[in-house]
Design an enzyme around this catalytic site. Structure first.
Site, PDB file in Angstrom:
ATOM      1  N   GLU A 163      -1.519  -9.126   3.299  1.00  0.00           N
ATOM      2  CA  GLU A 163      -1.402  -9.718   4.642  1.00  0.00           C
ATOM      3  C   GLU A 163      -2.762 -10.088   5.232  1.00  0.00           C
ATOM      4  O   GLU A 163      -2.864 -10.978   6.072  1.00  0.00           O
ATOM      5  CB  GLU A 163      -0.652  -8.759   5.575  1.00  0.00           C
ATOM      6  CG  GLU A 163      -1.396  -7.493   6.022  1.00  0.00           C
ATOM      7  CD  GLU A 163      -1.341  -6.333   5.035  1.00  0.00           C
ATOM      8  OE1 GLU A 163      -1.034  -6.563   3.850  1.00  0.00           O
ATOM      9  OE2 GLU A 163      -1.622  -5.184   5.442  1.00  0.00           O
ATOM     10  N   CYS A 221       0.829  -1.208   0.000  1.00  0.00           N
ATOM     11  CA  CYS A 221       0.000   0.000   0.000  1.00  0.00           C
ATOM     12  C   CYS A 221       0.867   1.262   0.000  1.00  0.00           C
ATOM     13  O   CYS A 221       1.459   1.555  -1.024  1.00  0.00           O
ATOM     14  CB  CYS A 221      -1.003  -0.051   1.150  1.00  0.00           C
ATOM     15  SG  CYS A 221      -2.485   0.900   0.762  1.00  0.00           S
ATOM     16  N   HIS A 233      -3.667  -4.999   0.360  1.00  0.00           N
ATOM     17  CA  HIS A 233      -3.103  -5.545   1.603  1.00  0.00           C
ATOM     18  C   HIS A 233      -3.131  -7.073   1.575  1.00  0.00           C
ATOM     19  O   HIS A 233      -4.075  -7.687   2.098  1.00  0.00           O
ATOM     20  CB  HIS A 233      -3.907  -5.051   2.809  1.00  0.00           C
ATOM     21  CG  HIS A 233      -3.735  -3.598   3.067  1.00  0.00           C
ATOM     22  ND1 HIS A 233      -2.794  -3.110   3.945  1.00  0.00           N
ATOM     23  CD2 HIS A 233      -4.359  -2.516   2.553  1.00  0.00           C
ATOM     24  CE1 HIS A 233      -2.855  -1.788   3.967  1.00  0.00           C
ATOM     25  NE2 HIS A 233      -3.797  -1.410   3.124  1.00  0.00           N
TER      26      HIS A 233
END
Ligand code: GLN
EC number: 6.3.4.2
Length: 552
Positions: free
Chosen positions: A522, A394, A520
């Site tokens: 993750e 990001c 994102h």
């Protein structure tokens, strides 16, 4: 007493409520996720939801220092980080409905009041607020998608803010059929070193507070640094009105992923199944894949250090999902990943080599605002020029773009308009639809978007796919006007949103591993499905380390 405005509709699932006492941070989220895992591993369909007593509509407007990372769901909800644990443990996506705050409850009730929906009645905490809480508590259980809904009540028993939630659970206990609800209370048994023993008094007090609010717990999960002696279990059972085998010991674990096995050993799942008369599950949970993961996690054959460059490094919870994604990807590679947190504010061109010394890979974190921005650029320049594997997430991708613009394309003063509205080269800027937004809450580009990967790119190889979906939470975007210039100089747009043409991923052609995403990744890494970008980044870092060793 005003008339009831809502009669709770029939539920199809069974409901487990998890409350906490004595202190916060006991790990209600992990215990809830572990119980859910055990039930799921027996074949039950389980979901977990979190009810947070704070007044913010969602944590999207909270500084990460306040409440840790803001987790984002596929459908674009900005939520509590515990939802991340739920997804990481269960490998099932959560949604808007899985996180409710006091703010949301009051917002709904006040809107209804303005519509005149209460027909002239006085609007009160009981029954109007509690009815709205109950409606939302039952919602996920009414779709026929789940056998069990676990509801975690944020905060601690005794907090003023959590009272309406506890009251709502009290009401549901008698409104739901017998055996269809259960209360698990998580407490702490502090160890007094001077006395050489665990103490039960705080647990007794917190159960007394809970009972004063009308709730009798069925099961107590007691956090403890030492095993709880049998006599003490009996004492707790006696004073707290629970059966002795419903006093569950929860010892400190070496990894959060060990907790399901600890809870299994204590037979938490068996107690729950028996008390709720849950039928249809397997006689034993199938935890083979989970144990396999733990085996790889605990017996690494490789070891690397990655640097996490960000500005919230003082509070690791601010990067919770990234740290957990490293755990998953590390286990996948049978590699111990040590994460070194580096405050980006302290990085300069002069100090960067020393600060990143020994790092086998560098991840530049998401974030907002100017603080630490230039330090991130210095870190990226260093890894770009020295061939250290790089992963940008990001803001991390936006930094990589700005760094490349300035130092490779020679666009002096290039910037993101978030940092410099008057930059001559706005390589990162706002989309038209973001320009007139003044409200801060819930107005970013949020949730899941499709991205098409360029054939043969590092990204496509990592994913082993050409089309992916990832979650977003940002306002600013790569400015496509510069795309050709970047491509010609070796920074490729390797991921494109097919609907808008927005650049979602970039990578360097001539670098061992320099990959960044506007989304994102993750947030989608789980124990069962470690994220491919993290897995591949760790692999690149292992290779880098081997080369370093070979050269030395
Ligand atoms: N501040 C940047 C934006 O809003 C990046 C956000 C992020 O890293 N999540 O676009």
């Amino acid at each position: 007493m005003p008339d009831r405005t809502i009669t709770p509709p029939a539920a199809t699932a069974k409901f487990i409520f998890v409350t906490g006492g004595v202190t916060s941070s006991l790990g209600k989220g992990i215990v809830s996720a572990s119980l859910a895992k055990l039930l799921q591993a027996r074949g039950f369909r389980v979901t977990i939801q979190k009810f947070d007593p704070y007044i913010n509509i969602d944590p999207g407007t909270l500084n990460p220092y306040e409440h840790g990372e803001c987790y984002v769901t596929d459908d674009g909800a900005e939520t509590d980080l515990d939802l991340g644990h739920y997804e990481r443990f269960l490998n099932v996506p959560t949604s808007q409905a899985n996180n409710v705050t006091t703010g949301r409850i009051y917002d709904a009730v006040i809107r209804k009041e303005r519509e005149g929906a209460y027909l002239g009645k006085t609007v009160q905490v009981v029954p109007h607020i509690t009815d709205e809480i109950k409606r939302r508590m039952l919602l996920l259980g009414q779709k026929g998608e789940f056998d069990v809904v676990i509801t975690e009540i944020g905060g601690c028993i005794g907090d003023i803010e959590s009272l309406p939630f506890v009251e709502a659970v009290r009401q549901l206990r008698w409104e739901l059929p017998p055996n269809d609800s259960l209360v698990i209370h998580l407490t702490l048994l502090p160890y007094l070193k001077a006395a050489g023993e665990l103490k039960t008094k705080p647990t007794q007090h917190s159960v007394r507070d809970l009972r004063e609010a009308g709730l009798q717990p069925d099961i107590l999960v007691c956090r403890s640094e030492h095993p709880i002696p049998a006599e003490m279990r009996k004492k707790i059972a006696l004073f707290c009105n629970v059966q002795v085998n419903s006093v569950i010991e929860s010892l400190d674990a070496d990894s959060i992923y060990s907790v399901p096995l600890l809870m299994r050993k204590e037979k938490l799942d068996e107690r729950v199944i028996k008390k709720m008369k849950l039928v249809g599950g397997a006689p034993d949970p199938d935890l083979d894949a989970w144990k396999d993961f733990l085996g790889r996690l605990k017996n690494p054959t490789e070891e690397i250090t990655v640097a996490l460059v960000g500005k919230y490094v003082e509070l690791p919870d601010a990067y919770k999902s990234i740290l957990e994604a490293f755990v998953h990807a590390g286990a996948q590679n049978e590699c111990k990943v040590t994460v070194r947190m580096i405050q980006s504010e302290h990085i300069t061109a002069e100090t960067v080599a020393q600060q990143l010394h020994g790092a086998d890979g560098v991840l530049v974190a998401p974030g907002f605002g100017e603080r630490g921005f230039e330090g991130k650029l210095a870190a990226i320049r260093y890894v770009r020029e020295s061939g250290i594997p790089f992963f940008g997430i990001c803001l991390g991708m936006q930094c990589a773009v700005v760094e490349f613009a300035r130092n490779v394309l020679g666009l002096q003063g290039a910037n993101s308009t978030e940092m410099d509205a008057a930059t001559p080269y706005p390589v990162i800027g706002l989309m038209e639809d973001q320009k007139n937004i003044t409200q801060k809450g819930g107005t970013m580009r949020l949730g899941s978007y499709v991205c098409e990967l360029r054939k043969g790119s590092k990204a496509a190889k990592a994913y082993a796919a050409n089309r992916i979906e990832e979650r977003h939470r940002h306002r600013y975007e790569f400015n496509s006007e510069f795309q050709q210039q970047f491509e010609a100089a070796g920074m490729l747009a390797s991921g494109i949103n097919p609907d808008t043409g927005l650049v979602e991923m970039v990578e360097l052609r001539d670098h061992p591993w320099f990959v960044a995403g506007q989304f994102h990744p993750e947030l989608k890494s789980t124990v069962q499905a470690p994220h491919p970008l993290f897995v591949r980044f760790i692999r690149a870092a292992i290779q880098h380390r081997k080369q370093q060793v070979a050269v030395a």
